[in-house]
Design a protein around this motif. Structure first.
Motif, PDB file in Angstrom:
ATOM      1  N   ALA B 578       0.839  -1.198   0.000  1.00  0.00           N
ATOM      2  CA  ALA B 578       0.000   0.000   0.000  1.00  0.00           C
ATOM      3  C   ALA B 578       0.874   1.247   0.000  1.00  0.00           C
ATOM      4  O   ALA B 578       0.595   2.224  -0.702  1.00  0.00           O
ATOM      5  N   VAL B 579       1.969   1.207   0.781  1.00  0.00           N
ATOM      6  CA  VAL B 579       2.887   2.349   0.806  1.00  0.00           C
ATOM      7  C   VAL B 579       3.475   2.578  -0.588  1.00  0.00           C
ATOM      8  O   VAL B 579       3.538   3.711  -1.079  1.00  0.00           O
ATOM      9  N   ALA B 580       3.893   1.468  -1.233  1.00  0.00           N
ATOM     10  CA  ALA B 580       4.507   1.592  -2.564  1.00  0.00           C
ATOM     11  C   ALA B 580       3.513   2.178  -3.557  1.00  0.00           C
ATOM     12  O   ALA B 580       3.843   3.095  -4.329  1.00  0.00           O
ATOM     13  N   ILE B 581       2.274   1.645  -3.546  1.00  0.00           N
ATOM     14  CA  ILE B 581       1.272   2.153  -4.483  1.00  0.00           C
ATOM     15  C   ILE B 581       1.009   3.626  -4.199  1.00  0.00           C
ATOM     16  O   ILE B 581       0.915   4.456  -5.110  1.00  0.00           O
ATOM     17  N   GLY B 582       0.926   3.965  -2.904  1.00  0.00           N
ATOM     18  CA  GLY B 582       0.689   5.355  -2.534  1.00  0.00           C
ATOM     19  C   GLY B 582       1.800   6.269  -3.025  1.00  0.00           C
ATOM     20  O   GLY B 582       1.530   7.366  -3.541  1.00  0.00           O
ATOM     21  N   LEU B 583       3.042   5.826  -2.888  1.00  0.00           N
ATOM     22  CA  LEU B 583       4.168   6.646  -3.339  1.00  0.00           C
ATOM     23  C   LEU B 583       4.119   6.858  -4.852  1.00  0.00           C
ATOM     24  O   LEU B 583       4.315   7.979  -5.350  1.00  0.00           O
ATOM     25  N   CYS B 584       3.856   5.767  -5.594  1.00  0.00           N
ATOM     26  CA  CYS B 584       3.783   5.889  -7.061  1.00  0.00           C
ATOM     27  C   CYS B 584       2.688   6.876  -7.448  1.00  0.00           C
ATOM     28  O   CYS B 584       2.863   7.730  -8.326  1.00  0.00           O
ATOM     29  N   LEU B 585       1.554   6.719  -6.764  1.00  0.00           N
ATOM     30  CA  LEU B 585       0.411   7.577  -7.057  1.00  0.00           C
ATOM     31  C   LEU B 585       0.751   9.032  -6.745  1.00  0.00           C
ATOM     32  O   LEU B 585       0.452   9.940  -7.527  1.00  0.00           O
ATOM     33  N   ALA B 586       1.411   9.229  -5.589  1.00  0.00           N
ATOM     34  CA  ALA B 586       1.728  10.592  -5.170  1.00  0.00           C
ATOM     35  C   ALA B 586       2.656  11.245  -6.187  1.00  0.00           C
ATOM     36  O   ALA B 586       2.416  12.386  -6.612  1.00  0.00           O
ATOM     37  N   VAL B 587       3.701  10.523  -6.599  1.00  0.00           N
ATOM     38  CA  VAL B 587       4.639  11.094  -7.569  1.00  0.00           C
ATOM     39  C   VAL B 587       3.909  11.417  -8.864  1.00  0.00           C
ATOM     40  O   VAL B 587       4.063  12.503  -9.443  1.00  0.00           O
ATOM     41  N   THR B 588       3.067  10.473  -9.325  1.00  0.00           N
ATOM     42  CA  THR B 588       2.383  10.658 -10.598  1.00  0.00           C
ATOM     43  C   THR B 588       1.450  11.861 -10.560  1.00  0.00           C
ATOM     44  O   THR B 588       1.405  12.647 -11.502  1.00  0.00           O
ATOM     45  N   VAL B 589       0.720  12.009  -9.473  1.00  0.00           N
ATOM     46  CA  VAL B 589      -0.291  13.070  -9.428  1.00  0.00           C
ATOM     47  C   VAL B 589       0.321  14.407  -9.017  1.00  0.00           C
ATOM     48  O   VAL B 589       0.082  15.438  -9.653  1.00  0.00           O
ATOM     49  N   VAL B 590       1.168  14.379  -7.969  1.00  0.00           N
ATOM     50  CA  VAL B 590       1.713  15.659  -7.482  1.00  0.00           C
ATOM     51  C   VAL B 590       2.588  16.299  -8.556  1.00  0.00           C
ATOM     52  O   VAL B 590       2.447  17.490  -8.867  1.00  0.00           O
ATOM     53  N   LEU B 591       3.468  15.504  -9.162  1.00  0.00           N
ATOM     54  CA  LEU B 591       4.312  16.072 -10.209  1.00  0.00           C
ATOM     55  C   LEU B 591       3.523  16.347 -11.484  1.00  0.00           C
ATOM     56  O   LEU B 591       3.990  17.065 -12.360  1.00  0.00           O
ATOM     57  N   GLY B 592       2.327  15.766 -11.577  1.00  0.00           N
ATOM     58  CA  GLY B 592       1.464  16.083 -12.701  1.00  0.00           C
ATOM     59  C   GLY B 592       0.818  17.446 -12.523  1.00  0.00           C
ATOM     60  O   GLY B 592       0.686  18.233 -13.458  1.00  0.00           O
ATOM     61  N   PHE B 593       0.446  17.747 -11.273  1.00  0.00           N
ATOM     62  CA  PHE B 593      -0.135  19.057 -10.987  1.00  0.00           C
ATOM     63  C   PHE B 593       0.929  20.145 -11.024  1.00  0.00           C
ATOM     64  O   PHE B 593       0.664  21.281 -11.366  1.00  0.00           O
ATOM     65  N   TRP B 594       2.129  19.761 -10.635  1.00  0.00           N
ATOM     66  CA  TRP B 594       3.189  20.736 -10.411  1.00  0.00           C
ATOM     67  C   TRP B 594       4.425  20.257 -11.168  1.00  0.00           C
ATOM     68  O   TRP B 594       5.365  19.735 -10.587  1.00  0.00           O
ATOM     69  N   PRO B 595       4.419  20.395 -12.485  1.00  0.00           N
ATOM     70  CA  PRO B 595       5.449  19.733 -13.298  1.00  0.00           C
ATOM     71  C   PRO B 595       6.808  20.414 -13.260  1.00  0.00           C
ATOM     72  O   PRO B 595       7.787  19.836 -13.716  1.00  0.00           O
ATOM     73  N   GLY B 596       6.873  21.627 -12.718  1.00  0.00           N
ATOM     74  CA  GLY B 596       8.111  22.404 -12.761  1.00  0.00           C
ATOM     75  C   GLY B 596       9.373  21.664 -12.348  1.00  0.00           C
ATOM     76  O   GLY B 596      10.319  21.570 -13.125  1.00  0.00           O
TER      77      GLY B 596
END
Lengths: 101, 611
Positions: B578-596
């Motif tokens: 669950a931690v791993a999936i959460g991390l992947c999701l966080a990177v994908t979405v957070v860096l998607g919102f904030w691509p800088g």
């Protein structure tokens, strides 16, 4: 008639082609291994020939890397074959058809 | 030749290869230490140690990055290794992938009862191979990295010796992988013969100073190198191994393979062709162009018809490889950074997706039918949401890294090759279809047993059908709403099974497809309209009353009913997964919102030698 580097390169090319055809045509896994070894040794012969032509010892040292890698590959490959064919009669690649490909 | 020839050993700057040393050293220590610890303790200790080693590798990779940005790039170990922004970024990427894989593998190893440090050890060795490929400045070092990466992966693919498919995958991967390695070595030999060196910078220097009158040898060597790399990155037409290996290998290994092997191979592919053969780009660009086009189209096209999630993701990874090839084909600094960005985004999406697939695979790692994802949102809303987001990100949905990745490679391609960019967009549209299909299926509720509307349930029909329609009776006992074509009469029934078949294929309903295939085969044998009507009715058979129905349907229906019950129970998600999936999701979405940050990271990850 002297035997120049072109002969060695030609021989290496023929060996490489034989190995490549063997991997594609033969169906016994062990023979396929041997054909891959043949391809690697064809590359080694090419390295040594060019090293001699260019007067550069580097090419000959590359052969050692390839030899070590080939040995490691065979160890792993034979391990995999033993693990799989412990429950089977022969080492024929066509018997492996659990999946679509 | 008399006299002793003294060969000067090069000075080795260990700080240049510190991430590789950390991973390899960690692997050796873990293997040695693992045999000293009690078995029960071993699993958890191994996972914690691997995560710690990966985090340490990540730390030193980031330190390398800051060192490169402040002091500039350099070569080390007699110019065999290069430390530049490019290699540092790939090292960061591989360390992250290793960390996530360790977390995912922990739950898998426990579930399958094969706990131990071996899988982690092999994964770390393999990851160090990918790092070596990324920082290699010599063709033979690229080859060594490739083999360290691949040989460990062959064993990893065969890791779960209880699954027959695992061994088969390993053997297929091994034969085709070592074949491609042999082709690659022969390519190195020919390039060495043509240029007199295997050092990437010296090859570039040689090509800058000399115009080859007859460059057949060099071109042959270069094309053999392309073939070797294309095998490793799974570009069409050298992709044949990918679906079988991805399907057969244990699921966490598949995620690791898809991320790390592709990252390492693409890193070396980009460096060799842009640094060394940059001046010959007009010779190799058409080859990469053709590879990219067929990879994009075949990957997306064949993913649509897959019925197994792992095979579908395998074809999707082939499609992704096509996108990364766009950046290589552009052969510009912008193309390189776009490809790197794509690999970065792809790593997190693919490891996250395979983490979900691992968890849903259940004990035995076999429940990968697309049909079994139906109604997942009801049973496990969090897992379904995570998978849906990761799939949409792979499709290039807005507010995910997937969009920025696709945007950048397409922008890099559009600079000079508009048709290629158009092909990429078309393939992205096709790819969106099969990602969305799974996402929609997860949010489609499973109809309750007996809820199929307007269907008479003639148990006697099933009895009367007998052995001839045994196949039809294997339709899952919990009647599928898709198949409830309203009561067919003898006259119209001829088309109904085909229609139902098409619909079942459309919704990815595999077991029904299989049942209908068998039914259609039966129809071909026996065209009697009465039998047809009965067969049609039995397909719509909703859940028969216990006792009567199961007896009539035979053991096929019974086992499927039991299987459906098992499939309907939610799976337990291991906390680390669950931690791993959460991390992947966080990177994908957070860096998607904030691509800088990530885009600037990729833009500064330049190659040291660009002609």
């Amino acid at each position: 008639m002297s035997i120049g580097p072109a002969w060695y390169l030609g021989l290496a090319a023929v060996l490489f082609a034989l190995g490549a055809i063997g991997v594609m045509v033969r169906r016994n896994v062990l023979v396929m291994f041997m054909c891959i070894e043949l391809m690697l040794n064809a590359a080694n012969l090419t390295f040594v020939t060019f090293s001699r032509v260019l007067g550069d010892v580097g090419g000959q040292s590359l052969v050692f890397f390839v030899l070590v890698v080939a040995a490691a590959e065979v160890v792993v490959g034979l391990g995999v074959v033993v693990a799989i064919f412990r429950r089977r009669a022969g080492t024929t690649a066509d018997d492996l058809h659990e999946m679509l490909g | 030749m008399t006299g002793l020839v003294v060969i000067a050993t090069p000075h080795i700057r260990y700080l240049a290869i510190i991430p590789e040393i950390v991973l390899l050293g960690g692997a050796v220590l873990l293997l040695a230490g693992g045999s000293l610890v009690e078995r029960q303790l071993r699993a958890r200790v191994a996972t914690v140690a691997t995560a710690a080693v990966s985090a340490a590798a990540l730390g030193v990779s980031l330190w390398q990055w800051s060192d490169v940005t402040s002091h500039g790039a350099f070569t080390a170990v007699d110019h065999a290794v290069v430390v530049d922004g490019f290699s540092a970024l790939v090292n960061v990427l591989v360390s992250c992938a290793m960390f996530l894989t360790a977390l995912v593998a922990d739950g898998y190893l426990r579930r399958e009862g094969v706990e131990g440090p071996e899988m982690h050890v092999l994964a770390m060795v393999s990851a160090s191979g990918a790092m070596i490929m990324a920082s290699a400045n010599d063709l033979i070092v690229v080859f060594l990295g490739l083999e360290i990466l691949s040989i460990a992966l062959y064993v990893l693919a065969a890791f779960n010796h209880r699954r027959a498919a695992s061994g088969e995958a390993a053997l297929k991967y091994f034969i085709l992988g070592s074949f491609s390695s042999a082709v690659f070595v022969y390519g190195i030999a020919l390039v060495y013969g043509a240029t007199g060196t295997s050092n990437l910078a010296q090859i570039a220097g040689f090509l800058a100073k000399n115009v080859l009158a007859a460059d057949g040898l060099l071109l042959a060597g270069m094309s053999l190198l392309v073939v070797g790399f294309a095998f490793k990155v799974a570009a069409v037409p050298f992709h044949m191994w990918t679906p079988d290996v991805y399907q057969g290998a244990p699921s966490p290994v598949t995620g690791f393979m898809a991320a790390v092997a592709k990252a390492g191979a693409f890193a070396a592919f980009l460096r060799v062709f842009i640094s060394s053969f940059g001046l010959l780009r007009t010779d190799w660009q058409p080859i990469i162009y053709a590879l990219a086009v067929v990879t994009l189209l075949v990957g997306a096209g064949l993913a649509v018809v897959q019925r197994d999630v792992k095979r579908m993701l395998a074809y999707s990874s082939i499609n992704h490889a096509g996108f990364v090839l766009l950046g290589l084909e552009a052969a510009t600094a912008r193309g390189v950074s776009a490809s790197l960005y794509y690999l970065f985004a792809y790593t997190f999406m693919v490891i996250g997706s395979f983490a979900v697939v691992t968890v849903l695979g259940r004990r035995g790692d076999a429940a990968h039918d697309i049909a079994s994802y139906r109604g997942l949102a009801r049973r496990q809303p969090a897992l379904a949401l995570a998978f849906a987001v990761l799939l949409l990100a792979q499709a290039g949905a807005p507010f995910t890294t997937g969009l920025w990745a696709k945007l950048q490679v397409v922008l890099a391609a559009v600079d000079h090759q508009v048709p290629l960019a158009v092909v990429a967009m078309v393939s992205a549209a096709v790819a969106a279809f099969f990602y969305l299909r799974v996402a929609v299926l997860m949010y489609t509720p499973v109809p309750a047993p007996g809820a199929a509307p307007g269907v008479e349930s003639p148990a006697e029909n099933a009895v009367a059908l007998g052995a001839g329609a045994r196949g039809a009776a294997r339709t899952p006992a919990s009647g599928e709403a898709d198949l409830s074509t309203p009561g067919p009469g003898p006259g119209q029934v001829d088309a109904a099974p085909q229609l139902a078949h098409a619909r079942a294929v459309w919704t990815g309903d595999v077991r029904n497809v299989a049942a209908l295939d068998r039914l259609n085969a039966g129809l071909l044998l026996d065209r009697d309209p009465v039998t047809l009507a009965l067969a049609g009715a039995s397909v719509e058979q909703p859940a028969p009353p216990a006792g009567l129905g199961l007896g009539a349907l035979g053991e096929g229906g019974e086992t499927l009913a039991v299987a459906d019950e098992v499939m309907a129970t939610p799976v337990r998600v291991p906390p680390l997964s669950a931690v791993a999936i959460g991390l992947c999701l966080a990177v994908t979405v957070v860096l998607g919102f904030w691509p800088g940050p990530l885009t600037s990271f990729a833009h500064h990850a330049t190659l040291l030698f660009v002609p």
